[in-house]
Design an enzyme around this catalytic site. Sequence first.
Site, mmCIF file in Angstrom:
data_model
loop_
_atom_site.group_PDB
_atom_site.id
_atom_site.type_symbol
_atom_site.label_atom_id
_atom_site.label_comp_id
_atom_site.label_asym_id
_atom_site.label_seq_id
_atom_site.Cartn_x
_atom_site.Cartn_y
_atom_site.Cartn_z
ATOM 1 N N PRO A 2 0.823 -1.205 0.000
ATOM 2 C CA PRO A 2 0.000 0.000 0.000
ATOM 3 C C PRO A 2 0.856 1.254 0.000
ATOM 4 C CG PRO A 2 -0.120 -1.184 2.089
ATOM 5 C CD PRO A 2 1.047 -1.677 1.368
ATOM 6 N N GLU A 3 0.512 2.143 -0.875
ATOM 7 C CA GLU A 3 1.135 3.467 -0.871
ATOM 8 C C GLU A 3 0.074 4.446 -0.361
ATOM 9 O OE1 GLU A 3 3.221 4.350 -4.528
ATOM 10 O OE2 GLU A 3 3.370 2.229 -5.002
ATOM 11 N N HIS A 99 -2.577 -16.008 8.579
ATOM 12 C CA HIS A 99 -1.647 -14.920 8.894
ATOM 13 C C HIS A 99 -2.319 -13.763 9.629
ATOM 14 C CE1 HIS A 99 1.232 -17.024 6.477
ATOM 15 N NE2 HIS A 99 0.482 -16.897 5.392
ATOM 16 N N ARG A 118 3.516 -11.555 4.669
ATOM 17 C CA ARG A 118 4.968 -11.367 4.619
ATOM 18 C C ARG A 118 5.546 -10.748 5.889
ATOM 19 N NH1 ARG A 118 6.738 -9.059 -1.127
ATOM 20 N NH2 ARG A 118 8.789 -9.512 -0.301
ATOM 21 N N ARG A 162 19.087 17.990 -2.914
ATOM 22 C CA ARG A 162 20.001 16.843 -2.944
ATOM 23 C C ARG A 162 20.189 16.344 -4.353
ATOM 24 N NH1 ARG A 162 17.125 13.203 1.256
ATOM 25 N NH2 ARG A 162 16.348 14.774 2.686
#
Length: 281
Positions: A2-3, A99, A118, A162
């Site tokens: 997920p973003e 899970h 995961r 940067r």
Amino acid sequence: MPELPEVETIVQDLRPQLAGRRIESVQLTRDPAIRGRLVRYPKAATFIRRLRGRTIRSVERRGKYLVMPLDKDGERLVVHLGMTGHLRVWEPEEAPVKHTHFRALLDSGLELRYDDPRQFGRLLLGTQEALIAGRAFPARLGPEPIHGDLTEAEFDRIVKSRRRPIKAALLDQSFLAGVGNIYADEACFRAGIRPSRWTHRLTGRERRALYSAIQEVLENSIAARGSSIINYVDAFGLRGTNQEKLLVYGRSGEPCIKCGTPLQGTRLAGRGTVYCRKCQR
DNA sequence: CTACGGACCTGACCGC
DNA sequence: TGCGGTCAGGTCCGTA
């Protein structure tokens, strides 16, 4: 997994289900290895003890983190979904999916559950300061890219500050909070910029294009309830639809939507990257 | 400061 | 069916 748009969707879904609810009891997986990975702060036993009986005030988002301020003393329950984490509310009698590592019974009679195949996600509990001091939450998290929090001038400043490939910058959460692999590639495509371009070499026009593109891809995806590529689902277990609108991500070798040239797949900043050799310079 | 690789996990998929 | 290799929306740490 997920973003920002996926986390934002989950936050919006969970808010009415969790705001004002009291946590009656808490259950964590018994596997000590998983407990240790999942609960980064404080120790698992303390986490359970301190969470029980608390009331969730609200559900918010900061970058890819779900932040749930609790009643009194500035403590919050913080969840990061990692790649495959799911946070959602279930009927207590529903059998837990494989899970499922965390369950909290609410005073609404429903149960908040976290599952994560995961195990890259994490649960945190504490004040902002304590979580940072305990290195469980980043001390420097970049600005929120949408909802008017980030001005064009500020974006300009941080891009120029940067020197690194622009995609590496976009993925760096201390630079900008919430952009991940999908939306970094999508934003670069929309802005016509190669992901490998050096930040300090972007022109003012390119920086402006990228600034708009980032907001566009994120806001469009929120409107579509996120991108479900492998296993993202919202807080109701439903898939988003934004994957149908992705122009480059996951389309390596397929024709560019604008010019028909086969899209180039490569590796950048350690991540799979897709771009159009012709449209992105 | 930056970059790179590997580590942390499971599971899906592909070619043999 | 099975096996090995590869890949996956993310971070974090050690090393140059």
